[in-house]
Scaffold this motif. Structure first.
Motif, short mmCIF file in Angstrom:
data_model
loop_
_atom_site.label_atom_id
_atom_site.label_comp_id
_atom_site.label_asym_id
_atom_site.label_seq_id
_atom_site.Cartn_x
_atom_site.Cartn_y
_atom_site.Cartn_z
N THR A 110 0.85 -1.20 0.00
CA THR A 110 0.00 0.00 0.00
C THR A 110 0.88 1.24 0.00
N GLY A 111 0.57 2.19 -0.87
CA GLY A 111 1.36 3.41 -0.90
C GLY A 111 0.76 4.44 -1.84
N PHE A 112 1.23 5.67 -1.71
CA PHE A 112 0.79 6.77 -2.59
C PHE A 112 1.93 7.77 -2.71
N ALA A 113 2.06 8.37 -3.88
CA ALA A 113 3.05 9.43 -4.07
C ALA A 113 2.62 10.28 -5.25
N SER A 114 3.02 11.54 -5.25
CA SER A 114 2.70 12.43 -6.37
C SER A 114 3.83 13.45 -6.55
N ARG A 115 3.99 13.90 -7.77
CA ARG A 115 4.94 14.97 -8.11
C ARG A 115 4.30 15.82 -9.20
N SER A 116 4.54 17.11 -9.15
CA SER A 116 3.97 18.00 -10.17
C SER A 116 4.98 19.09 -10.52
N GLY A 117 4.76 19.71 -11.66
CA GLY A 117 5.65 20.79 -12.10
C GLY A 117 5.13 21.42 -13.37
N GLU A 118 5.95 22.29 -13.97
CA GLU A 118 5.57 23.00 -15.20
C GLU A 118 6.79 23.12 -16.08
N THR A 119 6.61 22.84 -17.37
CA THR A 119 7.70 22.90 -18.33
C THR A 119 7.18 23.41 -19.66
N ALA A 120 7.82 24.43 -20.20
CA ALA A 120 7.51 24.94 -21.55
C ALA A 120 6.01 25.19 -21.74
N GLY A 121 5.39 25.82 -20.76
CA GLY A 121 3.97 26.15 -20.86
C GLY A 121 3.04 24.99 -20.58
N LEU A 122 3.57 23.85 -20.14
CA LEU A 122 2.74 22.68 -19.83
C LEU A 122 2.81 22.39 -18.33
N ARG A 123 1.65 22.19 -17.74
CA ARG A 123 1.59 21.77 -16.34
C ARG A 123 1.39 20.26 -16.31
N TRP A 124 2.14 19.58 -15.45
CA TRP A 124 2.04 18.13 -15.39
C TRP A 124 2.01 17.65 -13.95
N GLY A 125 1.47 16.46 -13.76
CA GLY A 125 1.41 15.88 -12.42
C GLY A 125 1.39 14.37 -12.47
N TRP A 126 2.27 13.74 -11.68
CA TRP A 126 2.33 12.28 -11.56
C TRP A 126 1.55 11.85 -10.32
N ASP A 127 0.84 10.73 -10.41
CA ASP A 127 0.19 10.09 -9.26
C ASP A 127 0.50 8.60 -9.29
N LEU A 128 0.94 8.08 -8.15
CA LEU A 128 1.18 6.64 -8.00
C LEU A 128 0.36 6.15 -6.83
N ARG A 129 -0.43 5.10 -7.05
CA ARG A 129 -1.25 4.51 -5.99
C ARG A 129 -1.07 3.00 -6.03
N GLY A 130 -0.88 2.38 -4.86
CA GLY A 130 -0.67 0.95 -4.81
C GLY A 130 -1.50 0.27 -3.74
N VAL A 131 -2.01 -0.92 -4.06
CA VAL A 131 -2.71 -1.78 -3.10
C VAL A 131 -2.16 -3.19 -3.27
N ASN A 132 -2.62 -4.12 -2.43
CA ASN A 132 -2.05 -5.45 -2.46
C ASN A 132 -2.49 -6.23 -3.70
#
Length: 296
Positions: free
Chosen positions: A6-28
């Protein structure tokens, strides 16, 4: 160190006029199942993400999603005339067909048409996606590290719970061994009393026959092997909790063996005290098995 699935993590940022965001979610999960939701226009991103995740993770159902949106003046929305023409033509045909059936459809507003997919487009996609892909992968690696750290924290807490449950099982096995000794005297006395009721007191009791019956009862009700195997399973479980790598499957199999021995102990108990200990043992084993399901 143990890891939970079980876990969760996220990262976000902006590059060259684009906004982006990562999401990771885990279960058994029984194995490693990756579900990726990535923009298909970023060429070559999916195999890189999949390879990085498979290298870092051994088990679990893990969902990885990446959102990329336009940002700033460069990404101002523009009307896609071709898409709009196709939508309006389809709407006209639908309204004509409805009219032919005697149906009157409510009119559509401009806001409703604009909200349809593809009518407004954002032209902020870079011609060369390699720099964006490299930056996104650097962020994904960081998010994956955060994800692993959370799973390790959860795993440490899980290992502590499992260690406590193993101590409970060990104490119950010791109580069962004591109950077996007490049961032996009870069984002997009970058998002698039963034989005394059916035999003529004048004839006396055949001590050899009593010894034979006691031996038969001892064989049928002997739980020494079950207690020895339970003790061995406790040691094996402790070793797995401190072993390197993914051990969840082996722990789950071991819990099945724990449960089998506890069932046999209850079926051969021959006394209320030992039966109660066996039932309590089964309860703790079931609780432990539930926790084991989350171990990577």
């Amino acid at each position: 160190m143990r890891q939970s699935m079980t876990g969760f993590a996220s990262r976000s940022g902006e590059t060259a006029g684009l906004r982006w965001g990562w999401d990771l979610r885990g279960v058994n999960g029984k194995g490693l199942e990756l579900r990726l939701r990535l923009p298909d226009w970023i060429e070559g991103l999916e195999p890189l993400v999949r390879a990085a995740a498979q290298k870092a993770l051994a088990r679990g159902n893990v969902q990885v999603s990446l959102r990329v949106q336009g940002g700033g003046e460069e990404s101002a929305a523009e009307l896609d005339e071709a898409v709009l023409a196709r939508i309006l033509s389809a709407m006209a045909r639908i309204e004509g067909a409805a009219s032919g059936q005697g149906l009157v459809l409510s009119p559509s507003s401009a806001a409703q048409v604009v909200a349809l997919r593809g009518v407004l487009s954002v032209n902020a996609t870079p011609a060369d996606v390699a720099p964006l892909r490299a930056e996104l992968m650097a962020a994904f690696d960081a998010a994956l590290a955060d994800f692993g750290e959370m799973r390790r924290r959860e795993g440490a807490a899980l290992a502590e719970i499992l260690t406590g449950q193993l101590r409970e099982i060990e104490a119950l096995v010791a109580q069962a061994a004591e109950a077996v000794e007490a049961r032996r005297d009870e069984q002997s006395e009970r058998l002698r009393s039963q034989i005394a009721r059916v035999l003529d007191p004048a004839q006396g009791m055949d001590e050899a026959r009593i010894a034979q019956e006691l031996a038969l009862i001892a064989v049928k009700s002997d739980v020494t092997e079950e207690l020895d195997r339970l003790t061995a399973h406790i040691g094996a479980a402790r070793d797995l909790l401190t072993a390197e790598g993914a051990v969840g499957r082996r722990l789950d199999f071991l819990m099945q063996e724990f449960n089998r021995e506890a069932n046999t102990l209850c079926s051969k108990s021959g006394s209320a005290a030992l039966t109660q200990i066996g039932l309590t043992l089964k309860t703790v084993i079931d609780q432990m098995r539930e926790q084991v399901q989350n171990v990577e």
